[in-house]
Design an enzyme around this catalytic site. Structure first.
Site, PDB file in Angstrom:
ATOM      1  N   TRP A 101       0.920  -1.334  -0.029  1.00 46.52           N
ATOM      2  CA  TRP A 101       0.009  -0.131   0.103  1.00 46.52           C
ATOM      3  C   TRP A 101       1.094   1.351  -0.054  1.00 46.52           C
ATOM      4  CZ3 TRP A 101      -4.456  -1.312  -1.990  1.00 46.52           C
ATOM      5  CH2 TRP A 101      -4.674  -2.307  -1.875  1.00 46.52           C
ATOM      6  N   ASP A 168      -1.390   6.706   6.607  1.00 47.25           N
ATOM      7  CA  ASP A 168      -2.471   5.815   6.054  1.00 47.25           C
ATOM      8  C   ASP A 168      -2.725   4.822   7.197  1.00 47.25           C
ATOM      9  OD1 ASP A 168      -3.916   3.726   4.862  1.00 47.25           O
ATOM     10  OD2 ASP A 168      -2.564   3.166   3.389  1.00 47.25           O
ATOM     11  N   LYS A 192     -11.798  -1.643   6.695  1.00 42.96           N
ATOM     12  CA  LYS A 192     -10.905  -2.587   7.422  1.00 42.96           C
ATOM     13  C   LYS A 192     -11.162  -2.650   8.972  1.00 42.96           C
ATOM     14  CE  LYS A 192      -8.010  -3.618   3.773  1.00 42.96           C
ATOM     15  NZ  LYS A 192      -7.267  -2.609   3.180  1.00 42.96           N
TER      16      LYS A 192
HETATM   17  C1  LIG Z   1      -6.677  -1.801   2.128  1.00 41.49           C
HETATM   18  C2  LIG Z   1      -5.767  -0.908   2.322  1.00 41.49           C
HETATM   19  C3  LIG Z   1      -5.506   0.189   1.293  1.00 41.49           C
HETATM   20  C4  LIG Z   1      -6.633   0.327  -0.113  1.00 41.49           C
HETATM   21  O1  LIG Z   1      -7.800   0.510   0.454  1.00 41.49           O
HETATM   22  P1  LIG Z   1      -9.090   0.619  -0.597  1.00 41.49           P
HETATM   23  O2  LIG Z   1     -10.253   1.291   0.352  1.00 41.49           O
HETATM   24  O3  LIG Z   1      -9.404  -0.504  -0.910  1.00 41.49           O
HETATM   25  O4  LIG Z   1      -8.466   1.706  -1.811  1.00 41.49           O
HETATM   26  C5  LIG Z   1      -4.663   1.202   1.459  1.00 41.49           C
HETATM   27  N1  LIG Z   1      -3.965   1.238   2.599  1.00 41.49           N
HETATM   28  C6  LIG Z   1      -4.144   0.191   3.586  1.00 41.49           C
HETATM   29  C7  LIG Z   1      -2.994   0.030   4.769  1.00 41.49           C
HETATM   30  C8  LIG Z   1      -5.036  -0.678   3.148  1.00 41.49           C
HETATM   31  O5  LIG Z   1      -4.913  -1.979   4.295  1.00 41.49           O
END
Ligand SMILES: *Cc1c(COP(=O)(O)O)cnc(C)c1O
Length: 356
Positions: A101, A168, A192
Site C-alpha cells: 500500500w 495511512d 478494514k
Molecule cells: C486496504 C488498504 C488500502 C486500500 O484501500 P481501498 O479502500 O481498497 O482503496 C490502503 N492502505 C492500506 C493500509 C490498506 O490496508
C-alpha cells in the site's frame, strides 16, 4: 455453524451493525422509506453524517486544529488526494516504503512531484519496519503507513517529524490510542476497521490546506468537503450509516482504550501459539508484528490440505494470506471476538496432536 471471520477486509463488523443496517434497508427510522432511497440532505440522513463525524472526533480525541471528513474512493483515492492537497507545485515529499500500500501511495504521489523514499523494507520482503531513517526538513510532508495489512507489520511508535506527518491508518484506525495532534493528515479506507466498504475518512489539520498553488478539482479538494461538512455531493448514506453504527458500538464497548486492551489480548494469544507450535512460523519481525494482521505459514507445506480442512470444520473463514504472499493471515479487527482467536488456536493445536 458459527463462522469466525478473519478476513483482512472488508472485515467483520458487530452483529448489531448488520441488524440495524438490514432494518434500515427496509424501513429507515420508521419513515416508511428505505435508507437507500432517501435524499442525503434529508434531516435524518444529515444526522447520520454529523454523528459519524462527531463520533470519530470523540473516539479519537481529535483536537480543534483538525477536522473530519468522509469521501468515496477508499484509501486508494486518498493516495493522489494527499499529494494534490499537500504537495506544492515543484515540491518534494518523503515516504516510508513498508509494503504494497505504501508502494501504491508513492506511485500516485510521484505524479505530483519529487518523492524521496527515505526508508524501505522492500529488500526484506517487507517483514519489518525501517527504523534508520531521517525525515528531511525541506519536504512538504512525510508519509507513512501505520499498519501493513498484507505483510503483518505495524509501526509501534511514530517519529517526531519536523514536517507534517501523513499516515495511512486504513487497517488499524480506532484499534489503539494515538495522538492525532502528531499528524497533519490521517486517512483510512473504512472497510478494514471502521465500517462497510464505500467511504474513506480523513482527519485533516486545517491550516495545512490551500498552500500548494494547484488548481485542485472540487471533489479532490479537502477544503470542499470540510466546508460542505462532507455533503458536497451525494454520499453513500447506507455505508456511512454502517460506519456510524460501528462507532456507536465502539463507544459502548468503552471506546478505543477498551478495544485496544482486547486487541492486545487477541494478538498475544495468536502470536503465543504461532511461536509455541512447531508446525507454524510467523513471517514478520517480532518487534514489528501487527496486532491487527498476524501473518504466518506452515513449516511443512504438505500439511496445508489437512490444516485447511480442520479450519473449515471449525468455521474459521478467510484465513488465507494475501494472494501476493501466500501463507496465512489472521486479521483480528475490533469486532473479532477473543473467542474466535481461541477457536483458531485450538485448530492449530488439533493439527499438532494429529501429527504428533
Ligand atoms: C486496504 C488498504 C488500502 C486500500 O484501500 P481501498 O479502500 O481498497 O482503496 C490502503 N492502505 C492500506 C493500509 C490498506 O490496508
Amino acid at each position: 455453524m458459527k463462522i469466525h471471520n478473519f478476513s483482512a477486509g472488508p472485515c467483520i463488523l458487530p452483529q448489531v451493525v448488520f441488524d440495524k443496517m438490514a432494518e434500515a434497508c427496509i424501513d429507515f427510522n420508521h419513515s416508511g422509506t428505505s435508507i437507500m432511497e432517501i435524499s442525503h440532505r434529508r434531516k435524518d440522513a444529515v444526522e447520520v453524517m454529523d454523528n459519524a463525524r462527531a463520533l470519530v472526533k470523540e473516539l479519537m480525541n481529535v483536537p480543534d486544529t483538525h477536522d473530519v471528513l468522509f469521501m468515496q474512493g477508499g484509501a486508494s483515492l486518498q493516495f493522489p488526494v494527499i499529494a494534490y492537497n499537500l504537495l506544492k507545485e515543484g515540491g518534494k515529499a518523503a515516504y516510508l516504503q513498508t509494503g504494497k500500500w505504501a508502494e501504491n501511495a508513492i506511485k500516485e504521489a510521484k505524479r505530483f512531484g519529487d518523492i524521496d523514499v527515505i526508508g524501505s523494507s522492500a529488500d526484506n520482503h517487507y517483514n519489518q519496519i525501517p527504523k534508520d531513517y531521517t525525515i528531511p526538513t525541506d519536504v512538504d510532508y512525510f508519509h507513512c503507513t501505520s499498519n501493513n495489512t498484507i505483510f503483518g507489520t505495524q509501526m509501534k511508535s511514530f517519529p517526531q517529524s519536523p514536517v507534517p506527518m501523513v499516515c495511512d491508518m486504513s487497517s488499524d484506525i480506532l484499534s489503539r490510542e494515538i495522538d492525532v495532534a502528531q499528524f497533519g493528515v490521517i486517512y483510512a479506507g473504512a472497510q478494514k476497521n471502521m465500517g462497510p466498504a464505500g467511504s474513506a475518512v480523513a482527519i485533516v489539520q486545517k491550516d495545512l490546506l490551500g498552500k500548494t498553488g494547484r488548481n485542485i478539482p472540487d471533489y479532490l479538494n479537502y477544503a470542499t468537503h470540510l466546508k460542505k461538512e462532507s455533503s458536497f455531493n451525494t454520499w453513500p448514506v447506507l455505508a456511512i450509516y454502517g460506519v456510524m453504527l460501528n462507532l456507536q458500538w465502539l463507544k459502548e464497548q468503552g471506546g478505543v482504550p477498551a478495544i485496544a486492551k482486547l486487541n492486545t489480548a487477541k494478538a498475544e494469544m495468536m502470536y503465543a501459539e504461532i511461536d509455541r507450535n512447531g508446525l507454524f512460523q510467523g513471517t514478520a519481525h517480532v518487534d514489528d508484528r501487527s496486532q491487527m494482521n498476524a501473518t504466518f505459514k506452515l513449516t511443512q507445506e504438505a500439511l496445508k490440505t489437512e490444516f485447511d480442512a480442520l479450519l473449515k470444520q471449525a468455521g474459521v473463514d478467510s484465513l488465507n494470506g494475501h494472494r501476493d504472499v501466500g501463507g496465512y493471515r489472521a486479521s483480528m479487527y475490533n469486532a473479532l471476538p477473543l473467542e474466535s482467536v481461541q477457536v483458531l488456536v485450538e485448530v492449530m493445536q488439533h493439527l499438532e496432536q494429529k501429527m504428533g
